[in-house]
Design a protein around this motif. Structure first.
Motif, PDB file in Angstrom:
ATOM      1  N   ARG A 299     -15.854  -6.248  -8.017  1.00  0.00           N
ATOM      2  CA  ARG A 299     -16.597  -5.233  -7.269  1.00  0.00           C
ATOM      3  C   ARG A 299     -15.995  -5.025  -5.876  1.00  0.00           C
ATOM      4  O   ARG A 299     -15.906  -3.911  -5.381  1.00  0.00           O
ATOM      5  N   PHE A 300     -15.600  -6.107  -5.245  1.00  0.00           N
ATOM      6  CA  PHE A 300     -14.995  -6.010  -3.921  1.00  0.00           C
ATOM      7  C   PHE A 300     -13.693  -5.213  -3.980  1.00  0.00           C
ATOM      8  O   PHE A 300     -13.424  -4.362  -3.129  1.00  0.00           O
ATOM      9  N   LEU A 301     -12.893  -5.457  -4.994  1.00  0.00           N
ATOM     10  CA  LEU A 301     -11.619  -4.765  -5.118  1.00  0.00           C
ATOM     11  C   LEU A 301     -11.835  -3.276  -5.429  1.00  0.00           C
ATOM     12  O   LEU A 301     -11.092  -2.423  -4.941  1.00  0.00           O
ATOM     13  N   ALA A 302     -12.843  -2.978  -6.225  1.00  0.00           N
ATOM     14  CA  ALA A 302     -13.157  -1.577  -6.510  1.00  0.00           C
ATOM     15  C   ALA A 302     -13.555  -0.852  -5.227  1.00  0.00           C
ATOM     16  O   ALA A 302     -13.161   0.300  -4.982  1.00  0.00           O
ATOM     17  N   TYR A 303     -14.337  -1.529  -4.392  1.00  0.00           N
ATOM     18  CA  TYR A 303     -14.709  -0.939  -3.104  1.00  0.00           C
ATOM     19  C   TYR A 303     -13.487  -0.789  -2.209  1.00  0.00           C
ATOM     20  O   TYR A 303     -13.273   0.255  -1.584  1.00  0.00           O
TER      21      TYR A 303
ATOM     22  N   GLN B 135      -7.461  -9.308  -1.643  1.00  0.00           N
ATOM     23  CA  GLN B 135      -6.732  -8.178  -1.083  1.00  0.00           C
ATOM     24  C   GLN B 135      -5.230  -8.255  -1.337  1.00  0.00           C
ATOM     25  O   GLN B 135      -4.486  -7.334  -0.967  1.00  0.00           O
ATOM     26  N   SER B 136      -4.772  -9.323  -1.966  1.00  0.00           N
ATOM     27  CA  SER B 136      -3.348  -9.508  -2.203  1.00  0.00           C
ATOM     28  C   SER B 136      -2.762  -8.298  -2.925  1.00  0.00           C
ATOM     29  O   SER B 136      -3.356  -7.787  -3.871  1.00  0.00           O
ATOM     30  N   THR B 137      -1.613  -7.852  -2.472  1.00  0.00           N
ATOM     31  CA  THR B 137      -0.866  -6.737  -3.062  1.00  0.00           C
ATOM     32  C   THR B 137      -1.496  -5.385  -2.734  1.00  0.00           C
ATOM     33  O   THR B 137      -0.806  -4.462  -2.296  1.00  0.00           O
ATOM     34  N   VAL B 138      -2.806  -5.274  -2.914  1.00  0.00           N
ATOM     35  CA  VAL B 138      -3.478  -3.979  -2.804  1.00  0.00           C
ATOM     36  C   VAL B 138      -3.422  -3.398  -1.394  1.00  0.00           C
ATOM     37  O   VAL B 138      -3.011  -2.246  -1.202  1.00  0.00           O
ATOM     38  N   CYS B 139      -3.857  -4.164  -0.406  1.00  0.00           N
ATOM     39  CA  CYS B 139      -4.013  -3.620   0.944  1.00  0.00           C
ATOM     40  C   CYS B 139      -2.718  -3.067   1.512  1.00  0.00           C
ATOM     41  O   CYS B 139      -2.669  -1.944   2.000  1.00  0.00           O
ATOM     42  N   ASP B 140      -1.671  -3.853   1.454  1.00  0.00           N
ATOM     43  CA  ASP B 140      -0.398  -3.404   2.023  1.00  0.00           C
ATOM     44  C   ASP B 140       0.094  -2.140   1.332  1.00  0.00           C
ATOM     45  O   ASP B 140       0.593  -1.212   1.988  1.00  0.00           O
ATOM     46  N   ARG B 141      -0.041  -2.082   0.034  1.00  0.00           N
ATOM     47  CA  ARG B 141       0.460  -0.928  -0.712  1.00  0.00           C
ATOM     48  C   ARG B 141      -0.349   0.326  -0.405  1.00  0.00           C
ATOM     49  O   ARG B 141       0.207   1.426  -0.273  1.00  0.00           O
ATOM     50  N   ILE B 142      -1.664   0.177  -0.264  1.00  0.00           N
ATOM     51  CA  ILE B 142      -2.505   1.332   0.050  1.00  0.00           C
ATOM     52  C   ILE B 142      -2.249   1.823   1.471  1.00  0.00           C
ATOM     53  O   ILE B 142      -2.018   3.016   1.706  1.00  0.00           O
ATOM     54  N   LEU B 143      -2.286   0.928   2.433  1.00  0.00           N
ATOM     55  CA  LEU B 143      -2.178   1.324   3.830  1.00  0.00           C
ATOM     56  C   LEU B 143      -0.804   1.887   4.172  1.00  0.00           C
ATOM     57  O   LEU B 143      -0.665   2.707   5.082  1.00  0.00           O
ATOM     58  N   CYS B 144       0.223   1.455   3.438  1.00  0.00           N
ATOM     59  CA  CYS B 144       1.580   1.976   3.656  1.00  0.00           C
ATOM     60  C   CYS B 144       1.868   3.205   2.799  1.00  0.00           C
ATOM     61  O   CYS B 144       2.970   3.765   2.868  1.00  0.00           O
TER      62      CYS B 144
ATOM     63  N   GLN C  36       1.150   3.027  -2.881  1.00  0.00           N
ATOM     64  CA  GLN C  36       0.378   3.177  -4.117  1.00  0.00           C
ATOM     65  C   GLN C  36      -1.079   3.407  -3.751  1.00  0.00           C
ATOM     66  O   GLN C  36      -1.621   2.730  -2.882  1.00  0.00           O
ATOM     67  N   THR C  37      -1.719   4.382  -4.395  1.00  0.00           N
ATOM     68  CA  THR C  37      -3.118   4.682  -4.088  1.00  0.00           C
ATOM     69  C   THR C  37      -4.040   4.465  -5.274  1.00  0.00           C
ATOM     70  O   THR C  37      -5.254   4.365  -5.107  1.00  0.00           O
ATOM     71  N   GLN C  38      -3.488   4.396  -6.477  1.00  0.00           N
ATOM     72  CA  GLN C  38      -4.284   4.178  -7.674  1.00  0.00           C
ATOM     73  C   GLN C  38      -3.801   2.917  -8.381  1.00  0.00           C
ATOM     74  O   GLN C  38      -2.589   2.671  -8.457  1.00  0.00           O
ATOM     75  N   PHE C  39      -4.764   2.152  -8.920  1.00  0.00           N
ATOM     76  CA  PHE C  39      -4.427   0.905  -9.610  1.00  0.00           C
ATOM     77  C   PHE C  39      -5.095   0.893 -10.983  1.00  0.00           C
ATOM     78  O   PHE C  39      -6.279   1.235 -11.101  1.00  0.00           O
ATOM     79  N   SER C  40      -4.342   0.502 -11.975  1.00  0.00           N
ATOM     80  CA  SER C  40      -4.889   0.443 -13.334  1.00  0.00           C
ATOM     81  C   SER C  40      -5.833  -0.745 -13.456  1.00  0.00           C
ATOM     82  O   SER C  40      -5.841  -1.647 -12.608  1.00  0.00           O
ATOM     83  N   GLU C  41      -6.593  -0.757 -14.530  1.00  0.00           N
ATOM     84  CA  GLU C  41      -7.505  -1.870 -14.767  1.00  0.00           C
ATOM     85  C   GLU C  41      -6.724  -3.179 -14.930  1.00  0.00           C
ATOM     86  O   GLU C  41      -7.151  -4.231 -14.439  1.00  0.00           O
TER      87      GLU C  41
END
Length: 204
Positions: free
Chosen positions: A94-98, A167-176, A179-184
């Motif tokens: 849930r946290f990652l989805a948010y 937040q590993s992997t996700v945050c850096d990729r989104i903020l830079c 990548q904006t979409q992530f598969s299940e």
């Protein structure tokens, strides 16, 4: 600093104003979001909007506080009845989805941009986000520890570590903007890695 809600008068159109502000802040950011546009999207008069929120900063912090409370209420069972491997996995998902939502990304960028000029925005963001999350997760970790399922010396540190793992992997990729979409599958890879790493350190 008192919670923003203590200065806010709720009423019939309170939720309507919040939803309109949420839409405008996500689309335009903080500085470009005018009171006129928020009132238009919320379908209320400026007088009605000001009756609830005399300042735009107060409106922003309330939008974020309300949203993050919804997340906190759904992210983890505060009764502490589920075993860690289940409760933590559900909370992480849930946290990652948010975290990957348009709303969360917009709020984070607003906070980073506006805090140097308006420190109260950063403080409200921190109190309603990281601080609240640490407290809610800490409650669960204490319950699990009391049942002998976890062994943790510093609950606050452990809670912070768990959220950082998520937040590993996700945050850096989104903020830079990489990548904006992530598969299940990508999301579950991060969730499972976070839970397994956390339990390898704190599980009994």
């Amino acid at each position: 600093m008192n919670a923003p809600a203590t200065a806010i008068r709720q009423g019939r159109k309170y939720e309507q104003v919040l939803e309109g502000a949420r839409t405008v802040f996500v689309a335009m950011g903080y500085e470009r979001a005018s009171v006129d546009e928020i009132a238009r999207v919320a379908a209320v008069s400026k007088a009605t909007l000001y009756a609830y929120f005399p300042e735009k900063r107060l409106l922003f912090t309330e939008v974020y506080r309300t949203e993050i409370l919804r997340l906190a209420d759904s992210a983890i069972e505060l009764s502490g009845t589920k075993p860690p491997e289940i409760a933590l996995r559900e909370a992480a998902r849930r946290f990652l989805a948010y975290l990957t939502s348009d709303f969360a990304i917009a709020m984070y960028r607003i906070c980073v941009a506006e805090t140097p000029r308006f420190p109260e925005i950063g403080q409200a963001f921190y109190e309603s986000g990281p601080e609240l999350g640490r407290a809610r997760l800490g409650d669960y970790l204490r319950c699990a520890q009391a049942r002998g399922q976890l062994q943790i010396d510093d609950i606050d540190l452990a809670a912070d570590q768990f959220f950082q793992l998520c937040q590993s992997t996700v945050c850096d990729r989104i903020l830079c903007g990489v990548q904006t979409q992530f598969s299940e599958d990508e999301m579950m890879r991060i969730v499972n890695g976070a839970v397994e790493t956390f339990l390898a350190r704190y599980g009994t």
